[in-house]
Write an enzyme that holds these catalytic residues in place. Structure first.
Site, short mmCIF file in Angstrom:
data_model
loop_
_atom_site.label_atom_id
_atom_site.label_comp_id
_atom_site.label_asym_id
_atom_site.label_seq_id
_atom_site.Cartn_x
_atom_site.Cartn_y
_atom_site.Cartn_z
N LYS A 10 14.27 4.99 -4.29
CA LYS A 10 14.40 3.98 -3.23
C LYS A 10 15.68 4.16 -2.39
O LYS A 10 16.58 4.92 -2.77
CB LYS A 10 14.38 2.59 -3.88
CG LYS A 10 13.04 2.23 -4.53
CD LYS A 10 13.06 0.78 -5.01
CE LYS A 10 11.73 0.38 -5.59
NZ LYS A 10 11.74 -1.05 -5.98
N TYR A 50 3.14 -2.26 -0.29
CA TYR A 50 3.42 -3.38 -1.19
C TYR A 50 2.54 -4.61 -0.91
O TYR A 50 2.91 -5.73 -1.25
CB TYR A 50 4.90 -3.78 -1.07
CG TYR A 50 5.83 -2.89 -1.88
CD1 TYR A 50 5.75 -2.84 -3.28
CD2 TYR A 50 6.82 -2.13 -1.26
CE1 TYR A 50 6.61 -2.05 -4.02
CE2 TYR A 50 7.70 -1.33 -2.01
CZ TYR A 50 7.58 -1.29 -3.38
OH TYR A 50 8.44 -0.52 -4.13
N PHE A 58 9.93 -12.72 -2.04
CA PHE A 58 10.81 -11.59 -1.71
C PHE A 58 10.12 -10.52 -0.86
O PHE A 58 10.72 -9.49 -0.56
CB PHE A 58 11.38 -10.96 -2.99
CG PHE A 58 10.34 -10.47 -3.98
CD1 PHE A 58 9.70 -9.26 -3.80
CD2 PHE A 58 10.02 -11.23 -5.10
CE1 PHE A 58 8.74 -8.81 -4.70
CE2 PHE A 58 9.06 -10.78 -6.01
CZ PHE A 58 8.43 -9.58 -5.80
N ARG A 86 7.72 4.57 -16.69
CA ARG A 86 8.23 3.19 -16.72
C ARG A 86 9.32 3.04 -17.79
O ARG A 86 10.27 2.28 -17.61
CB ARG A 86 7.08 2.21 -16.93
CG ARG A 86 6.12 2.24 -15.74
CD ARG A 86 4.94 1.30 -15.88
NE ARG A 86 5.32 -0.10 -15.78
CZ ARG A 86 5.61 -0.72 -14.64
NH1 ARG A 86 5.59 -0.05 -13.50
NH2 ARG A 86 5.92 -1.99 -14.63
N THR A 92 12.66 -3.94 -14.45
CA THR A 92 12.86 -4.19 -13.01
C THR A 92 14.26 -4.69 -12.71
O THR A 92 14.91 -4.24 -11.77
CB THR A 92 11.83 -5.24 -12.52
OG1 THR A 92 10.52 -4.75 -12.77
CG2 THR A 92 11.99 -5.52 -11.03
N ARG A 103 17.47 2.44 -14.28
CA ARG A 103 17.90 1.17 -13.67
C ARG A 103 19.18 0.64 -14.31
O ARG A 103 20.02 0.06 -13.64
CB ARG A 103 16.77 0.15 -13.71
CG ARG A 103 15.73 0.46 -12.62
CD ARG A 103 14.44 -0.23 -12.87
NE ARG A 103 13.50 -0.15 -11.74
CZ ARG A 103 12.22 -0.43 -11.85
NH1 ARG A 103 11.72 -0.80 -13.03
NH2 ARG A 103 11.43 -0.34 -10.80
N HIS A 116 10.76 3.10 -8.03
CA HIS A 116 9.47 2.43 -8.22
C HIS A 116 8.58 3.36 -9.01
O HIS A 116 8.63 4.58 -8.82
CB HIS A 116 8.79 2.12 -6.87
CG HIS A 116 7.33 1.79 -7.00
ND1 HIS A 116 6.89 0.52 -7.29
CD2 HIS A 116 6.23 2.58 -6.94
CE1 HIS A 116 5.55 0.55 -7.39
NE2 HIS A 116 5.14 1.78 -7.18
P1 CMP Z 1 8.78 -2.19 -7.66
O1 CMP Z 1 8.41 -1.56 -8.96
O2 CMP Z 1 9.03 -1.30 -6.52
O3 CMP Z 1 7.62 -3.22 -7.25
C1 CMP Z 1 7.87 -4.41 -6.55
C2 CMP Z 1 9.31 -4.62 -6.26
O4 CMP Z 1 9.68 -5.90 -5.84
C3 CMP Z 1 10.11 -4.41 -7.52
O5 CMP Z 1 10.10 -3.05 -7.88
C4 CMP Z 1 11.46 -4.97 -7.11
O6 CMP Z 1 12.31 -4.02 -6.53
C5 CMP Z 1 11.06 -6.00 -6.08
N1 CMP Z 1 11.40 -7.31 -6.60
C6 CMP Z 1 10.92 -7.90 -7.70
N2 CMP Z 1 11.49 -9.11 -7.86
C7 CMP Z 1 12.36 -9.26 -6.85
C8 CMP Z 1 13.24 -10.30 -6.47
N3 CMP Z 1 13.34 -11.42 -7.18
N4 CMP Z 1 13.98 -10.11 -5.36
C9 CMP Z 1 13.85 -8.98 -4.61
N5 CMP Z 1 13.03 -7.98 -4.93
C10 CMP Z 1 12.29 -8.12 -6.04
#
Ligand code: CMP
Length: 139
Positions: A10, A50, A58, A86, A92, A103, A116
Site C-alpha cells: 500500500k 473496495y 472509513f 494473511r 489489520t 503489519r 492488503h
Molecule cells: P484491507 O485488507 O486492505 O481491506 C480493507 C481495509 O480497510 C483494511 O485492509 C484496512 O486498511 C481498512 N480499514 C479497516 N478498518 C479501518 C478503519 N477503522 N479505519 C480506516 N481504515 C480501515
C-alpha cells in the site's frame, strides 16, 4: 493445495521504500511472486476494488488513501497461499498484530497498514482478475 492470492503493497509502504523488505517476508515464508506491477490507482479504480466496503464509515478515507501514492500489486503462489499470506501480514490493526509480521513491523495504523491480501478463494479469484490477465501470471 497450491493457491494464488492477490497482495497489495500500500501507499504508506511504497512511499517509505519498504517494497523489497515486504516482498522478502513473503518469499521467506515460501510464497512465490508470479506477477508484479507498480501502479497508481485512480479513486474510481480504488473505489471499485473496495466496493464491498462501500457502506463502512472509513470507505471514503480508504479510497482516497489507496489512490494517494503508487501501490505494488502482486500475485503470490504457494501451498495454502491465502492463509499463509494473511499470517505473514498479521492483524489489520498493527496494535493487534503478532511479533515478526509485516503489519507489526511496518504498519502505521488500521488504515495505513502497509499491505492488503485476499481473504478467501473467491476474493482471490476476483482480485487477481481485477489487476492481471492470464498472460501476466507466470508460475
Ligand atoms: P484491507 O485488507 O486492505 O481491506 C480493507 C481495509 O480497510 C483494511 O485492509 C484496512 O486498511 C481498512 N480499514 C479497516 N478498518 C479501518 C478503519 N477503522 N479505519 C480506516 N481504515 C480501515
Amino acid at each position: 493445495a497450491i493457491e494464488r492470492t492477490l497482495s497489495i503493497i500500500k501507499p504508506d509502504a511504497t512511499k517509505r521504500n519498504l517494497t523489497g523488505k515486504i516482498v522478502a517476508k513473503f518469499e521467506d515464508a515460501g510464497l512465490r511472486v508470479v506477477a508484479s506491477k507498480r501502479i497508481h490507482l485512480t479513486p474510481a479504480q480504488a473505489g471499485e476494488f473496495y466496493a464491498e466496503h462501500k457502506e463502512r464509515g472509513f470507505y471514503g478515507e480508504l479510497v482516497a488513501y489507496m489512490a494517494s501514492e503508487p501501490v505494488v500489486v502482486q500475485v503470490l503462489e504457494g501451498e495454502g497461499a491465502i492463509a499463509k499470506n494473511r499470517e505473514v501480514m498479521g492483524a489489520t490493526d498493527p496494535a493487534a498484530a503478532a511479533e515478526g509480521t509485516i503489519r507489526k513491523e511496518f504498519a502505521l495504523s488500521k488504515g495505513e497498514n502497509s499491505v492488503h491480501g485476499s481473504d478467501s478463494p473467491a476474493s482471490a479469484a476476483r482480485e487477481i482478475a481485477f489487476f492481471f490477465s492470464g498472460l501476466e501470471l507466470v508460475g
